[in-house]
Scaffold this motif. Structure first.
Motif, PDB file in Angstrom:
ATOM      1  N   SER A 122      13.269  61.013  32.204  1.00 56.41           N
ATOM      2  CA  SER A 122      11.869  61.404  32.050  1.00 56.41           C
ATOM      3  C   SER A 122      11.506  62.644  32.874  1.00 56.41           C
ATOM      4  CB  SER A 122      10.942  60.243  32.417  1.00 56.41           C
ATOM      5  OG  SER A 122      11.150  59.829  33.749  1.00 56.41           O
ATOM      6  N   LYS A 164      11.564  56.669  36.612  1.00 57.79           N
ATOM      7  CA  LYS A 164      12.098  55.663  35.685  1.00 57.79           C
ATOM      8  C   LYS A 164      11.304  54.360  35.769  1.00 57.79           C
ATOM      9  CE  LYS A 164      16.249  52.984  34.631  1.00 57.79           C
ATOM     10  NZ  LYS A 164      17.666  52.706  34.982  1.00 57.79           N
ATOM     11  N   ASN A 165      11.058  53.888  37.002  1.00 58.37           N
ATOM     12  CA  ASN A 165      10.347  52.620  37.172  1.00 58.37           C
ATOM     13  C   ASN A 165       8.887  52.730  36.738  1.00 58.37           C
ATOM     14  OD1 ASN A 165      12.661  51.405  38.187  1.00 58.37           O
ATOM     15  ND2 ASN A 165      12.142  51.823  40.315  1.00 58.37           N
ATOM     16  N   GLU A 225      15.816  57.162  31.108  1.00 64.79           N
ATOM     17  CA  GLU A 225      16.568  57.654  32.263  1.00 64.79           C
ATOM     18  C   GLU A 225      16.189  59.086  32.633  1.00 64.79           C
ATOM     19  OE1 GLU A 225      18.860  56.212  34.160  1.00 64.79           O
ATOM     20  OE2 GLU A 225      19.172  54.306  33.120  1.00 64.79           O
ATOM     21  N   VAL A 233       7.657  54.749  34.344  1.00 59.15           N
ATOM     22  CA  VAL A 233       7.635  54.746  32.880  1.00 59.15           C
ATOM     23  C   VAL A 233       7.865  53.330  32.352  1.00 59.15           C
ATOM     24  CG1 VAL A 233       8.790  55.574  30.797  1.00 59.15           C
ATOM     25  CG2 VAL A 233       8.329  57.162  32.669  1.00 59.15           C
ATOM     26  N   LYS A 234       8.805  52.615  32.942  1.00 56.32           N
ATOM     27  CA  LYS A 234       9.109  51.241  32.493  1.00 56.32           C
ATOM     28  C   LYS A 234       7.893  50.331  32.705  1.00 56.32           C
ATOM     29  CE  LYS A 234      11.692  47.644  31.324  1.00 56.32           C
ATOM     30  NZ  LYS A 234      12.773  47.147  32.197  1.00 56.32           N
ATOM     31  N   TYR A 235       7.252  50.452  33.858  1.00 53.73           N
ATOM     32  CA  TYR A 235       6.097  49.607  34.168  1.00 53.73           C
ATOM     33  C   TYR A 235       4.947  49.858  33.201  1.00 53.73           C
ATOM     34  CZ  TYR A 235       2.098  47.717  36.726  1.00 53.73           C
ATOM     35  OH  TYR A 235       0.956  47.022  37.082  1.00 53.73           O
ATOM     36  N   THR A 255       5.050  51.434  30.119  1.00 54.64           N
ATOM     37  CA  THR A 255       5.320  51.452  28.669  1.00 54.64           C
ATOM     38  C   THR A 255       6.271  50.358  28.211  1.00 54.64           C
ATOM     39  OG1 THR A 255       7.248  52.928  28.777  1.00 54.64           O
ATOM     40  CG2 THR A 255       5.073  53.971  28.738  1.00 54.64           C
ATOM     41  N   GLY A 256       7.001  49.749  29.142  1.00 54.67           N
ATOM     42  CA  GLY A 256       8.010  48.766  28.765  1.00 54.67           C
ATOM     43  C   GLY A 256       9.310  49.380  28.281  1.00 54.67           C
ATOM     44  N   LYS A 257       9.398  50.709  28.302  1.00 53.27           N
ATOM     45  CA  LYS A 257      10.592  51.405  27.819  1.00 53.27           C
ATOM     46  C   LYS A 257      11.383  51.984  28.989  1.00 53.27           C
ATOM     47  CE  LYS A 257       9.247  51.115  23.427  1.00 53.27           C
ATOM     48  NZ  LYS A 257       9.970  50.336  22.391  1.00 53.27           N
ATOM     49  N   GLU A 258      12.705  51.904  28.878  1.00 56.73           N
ATOM     50  CA  GLU A 258      13.569  52.494  29.902  1.00 56.73           C
ATOM     51  C   GLU A 258      13.985  53.898  29.468  1.00 56.73           C
ATOM     52  OE1 GLU A 258      16.807  50.601  31.692  1.00 56.73           O
ATOM     53  OE2 GLU A 258      15.692  48.805  32.272  1.00 56.73           O
TER      54      GLU A 258
END
Length: 227
Positions: free
Chosen positions: A148, A134-135, A146, A137-139, A141-144
């Motif tokens: 992935s 999760k972290n 849950e 992907v967020k780092y 792409t900027g998208k959250e």
């Protein structure tokens, strides 16, 4: 115009579950075919899959791994399909929930849907793999996202055409999610009541999650270096 929809299903020694999994799909009118790739099973997985008229079953001579089996099935699906789903063979009758993944692509112009499972019934790991995914992907792409890690997905054909082949290894879903988001495709997580074999707090489970963590860390490191 009606969309041609295929499901690609890798299967390895799933004779005890694949019948229920296919039974869960047989009444979904959206689905035109299910491509089962028997990944070198030593049981009756292939025979069971072959008995269904809507299934096109393929048998690999030896076990090649899930990534290879997905790519093998995809080369057949992509020839005529507009929408392609990936499903595991151990979902049992809960496979029928894939309909919830198909409808947003048909009706909402979503490019990719990912199955969001309910919380596991038994305790597995300590959540490190899920947090890393999760972290990461967020780092990147900027998208959250849950879910992935979920391999139960449905795609518009053009999304899969972006990939020469589906990557192998335990980090495949996370890596694909990052690439799909970076290319600007829309991704929707859909809550489903699916269940499948869960890894527990035993040696086998911890080894599996250790491999997942390692592969995902490698994928994320590679993506960071190529930013």
């Amino acid at each position: 115009m009606d969309k041609y929809i295929s499901i690609v299903m890798p299967a390895y020694n799933e004779e005890s579950r694949i019948k229920d999994t296919l039974d869960g799909l047989k009444d979904i009118s959206y689905i035109n075919e299910v491509i089962v790739v028997d990944d070198g099973s030593s049981d009756k997985t292939f025979e069971i899959a072959s008995s269904y008229p809507f299934v096109k079953a393929h048998k690999l001579e030896k076990n090649m791994g899930k990534g290879y089996a997905l790519n093998y099935g995809l080369k057949y699906a992509i020839e005529k399909s507009d929408i392609i789903g990936f499903l595991d063979a151990d979902l049992g009758l809960t496979s029928k929930e894939v309909e919830k993944l198909i409808t947003p692509i048909l009706n909402e112009n979503i490019d990719v849907t990912i199955a969001k499972f309910p919380k596991a019934k038994r305790k597995g790991g300590v959540g490190l793999v899920k947090k890393l995914a999760k972290n990461g992907v967020k780092y990147l792409t900027g998208k959250e996202i849950e879910s992935s890690l979920s391999g139960q997905r449905v795609f518009k054909k053009e999304v899969l055409m972006e990939f020469d082949k589906i990557p192998f290894g335990y980090g495949v879903e996370v890596g694909m999610t990052i690439d799909i988001l970076r290319k600007g495709y829309s991704v929707k997580e859909v809550l489903v009541n699916m269940t499948h074999n869960e890894t527990g707090r035993n040696l086998k489970g911890f080894i599996h999650r250790g491999k997942q963590f390692y592969h995902i860390a490698l994928i994320l490191g590679e993506k960071i270096l190529r930013r």
